[in-house]
Design a protein around this motif. Structure first.
Motif, PDB file in Angstrom:
ATOM      1  N   LYS A   1     -17.214  30.753  37.500  1.00  0.00           N
ATOM      2  CA  LYS A   1     -17.984  30.349  36.335  1.00  0.00           C
ATOM      3  C   LYS A   1     -17.139  30.523  35.079  1.00  0.00           C
ATOM      4  O   LYS A   1     -16.338  31.443  34.983  1.00  0.00           O
ATOM      5  CB  LYS A   1     -19.253  31.169  36.244  1.00  0.00           C
ATOM      6  N   THR A   2     -17.400  29.657  34.121  1.00  0.00           N
ATOM      7  CA  THR A   2     -16.622  29.681  32.883  1.00  0.00           C
ATOM      8  C   THR A   2     -17.312  30.523  31.819  1.00  0.00           C
ATOM      9  O   THR A   2     -18.488  30.894  31.945  1.00  0.00           O
ATOM     10  CB  THR A   2     -16.456  28.250  32.334  1.00  0.00           C
TER      11      THR A   2
ATOM     12  N   ALA B   1     -18.206  29.459  28.921  1.00  0.00           N
ATOM     13  CA  ALA B   1     -19.304  28.657  28.375  1.00  0.00           C
ATOM     14  C   ALA B   1     -20.530  28.733  29.280  1.00  0.00           C
ATOM     15  O   ALA B   1     -21.664  28.839  28.796  1.00  0.00           O
ATOM     16  CB  ALA B   1     -18.863  27.211  28.213  1.00  0.00           C
ATOM     17  N   HIS B   2     -20.322  28.699  30.581  1.00  0.00           N
ATOM     18  CA  HIS B   2     -21.442  28.769  31.516  1.00  0.00           C
ATOM     19  C   HIS B   2     -22.170  30.116  31.406  1.00  0.00           C
ATOM     20  O   HIS B   2     -23.400  30.178  31.476  1.00  0.00           O
ATOM     21  CB  HIS B   2     -20.937  28.555  32.949  1.00  0.00           C
TER      22      HIS B   2
ATOM     23  N   TYR C   1     -23.462  30.353  27.064  1.00  0.00           N
ATOM     24  CA  TYR C   1     -24.175  29.333  26.298  1.00  0.00           C
ATOM     25  C   TYR C   1     -25.280  28.706  27.135  1.00  0.00           C
ATOM     26  O   TYR C   1     -25.194  28.623  28.353  1.00  0.00           O
ATOM     27  CB  TYR C   1     -23.212  28.242  25.816  1.00  0.00           C
ATOM     28  N   ILE C   2     -26.278  28.231  26.436  1.00  0.00           N
ATOM     29  CA  ILE C   2     -27.399  27.559  27.093  1.00  0.00           C
ATOM     30  C   ILE C   2     -27.097  26.063  27.145  1.00  0.00           C
ATOM     31  O   ILE C   2     -26.651  25.477  26.158  1.00  0.00           O
ATOM     32  CB  ILE C   2     -28.711  27.798  26.309  1.00  0.00           C
ATOM     33  N   ASP C   3     -27.343  25.462  28.292  1.00  0.00           N
ATOM     34  CA  ASP C   3     -27.145  24.019  28.451  1.00  0.00           C
ATOM     35  C   ASP C   3     -28.401  23.316  27.946  1.00  0.00           C
ATOM     36  O   ASP C   3     -29.366  23.137  28.678  1.00  0.00           O
ATOM     37  CB  ASP C   3     -26.886  23.684  29.923  1.00  0.00           C
ATOM     38  N   ASP C   4     -28.378  22.923  26.669  1.00  0.00           N
ATOM     39  CA  ASP C   4     -29.558  22.297  26.073  1.00  0.00           C
ATOM     40  C   ASP C   4     -29.371  20.796  25.839  1.00  0.00           C
ATOM     41  O   ASP C   4     -30.134  20.174  25.106  1.00  0.00           O
ATOM     42  CB  ASP C   4     -29.929  23.001  24.767  1.00  0.00           C
ATOM     43  N   ILE C   5     -28.358  20.206  26.459  1.00  0.00           N
ATOM     44  CA  ILE C   5     -28.124  18.765  26.337  1.00  0.00           C
ATOM     45  C   ILE C   5     -28.911  18.060  27.441  1.00  0.00           C
ATOM     46  O   ILE C   5     -28.738  18.357  28.621  1.00  0.00           O
ATOM     47  CB  ILE C   5     -26.625  18.425  26.480  1.00  0.00           C
TER      48      ILE C   5
ATOM     49  N   ARG D   1     -30.089  15.500  30.276  1.00  0.00           N
ATOM     50  CA  ARG D   1     -29.302  14.841  31.323  1.00  0.00           C
ATOM     51  C   ARG D   1     -28.963  13.396  30.958  1.00  0.00           C
ATOM     52  O   ARG D   1     -27.842  12.943  31.191  1.00  0.00           O
ATOM     53  CB  ARG D   1     -30.060  14.888  32.648  1.00  0.00           C
TER      54      ARG D   1
ATOM     55  N   LYS E   1     -26.008  13.302  28.671  1.00  0.00           N
ATOM     56  CA  LYS E   1     -24.770  13.590  29.406  1.00  0.00           C
ATOM     57  C   LYS E   1     -24.287  12.343  30.148  1.00  0.00           C
ATOM     58  O   LYS E   1     -23.099  12.013  30.125  1.00  0.00           O
ATOM     59  CB  LYS E   1     -24.991  14.721  30.410  1.00  0.00           C
TER      60      LYS E   1
END
Length: 176
Positions: A1-2, A4-5, A8-12, A14, A17
């Motif tokens: 895992k990075t 950022a993973h 940070y929260i993935d709020d983009i 789908r 993307k």
């Protein structure tokens, strides 16, 4: 895992993307097609790899620049051991005819013909591109040394509407 993973929260959404990815892919293909178009009409030496997966009547190969090139399986002029001056005359005639867009003056170099097979080097003329590969017309079987000693990179054949007609006539005159 990075990092950022983990942080940070993935709020983009789908769909955003997917849209962004498609924009990048389309941009890549547009730029690739522009880059590949500079090879249209310029003779290339191709190493034949075998038959195309999509069409058993067409051969596929790779140029010395690493480009995929597809062309019809047909007899071609066998230039192995032939003086490069004869090949040069053929290419000059093809180039001059294409500049005038008049392919009715035929040029007979009276050479023997041969079939192409995997492992052969073939001089081809790219006529179109998808941005990922080329469609080409096979002209002659030759060695790497002949190609390198020739002036093939200097030629620029105008690929117009009449080119296919000329190539067909050329093949008939030369009994290819």
């Amino acid at each position: 895992k990075t990092h950022a993973h983990r942080n940070y929260i993935d709020d983009i959404p789908r769909d955003v993307k997917i849209r962004r990815l498609n924009e990048i892919i389309n941009s890549f293909h547009e730029n690739a097609k522009i880059r590949y178009s500079q090879f249209i009409g310029k003779p290339q030496l191709v190493l034949i790899e075998g038959y195309s997966k999509r069409d058993s009547q067409r051969l596929k190969g790779i140029s010395d620049g690493g480009h995929k090139i597809h062309f019809d399986d047909a007899n071609v002029i066998d230039c192995i051991g032939v003086n490069n001056n004869n090949i040069d005359l053929m290419m000059k005639h093809l180039e001059n005819s294409s500049k005038r867009n008049r392919f009715n003056n035929l040029f007979d170099i009276s050479q023997k013909t041969t079939n192409m097979k995997s492992g052969d080097y073939v001089l081809v003329l790219p006529i179109s591109t998808t941005g990922c590969s080329f469609d080409a017309i096979p002209l002659a079987k030759m060695s790497i040394a002949q190609f390198n000693n020739g002036k093939f990179s200097e030629y620029n054949i105008n690929v117009g509407d009449n080119l296919h007609v000329f190539i067909d006539k050329y093949k008939n005159v030369n009994k290819i």
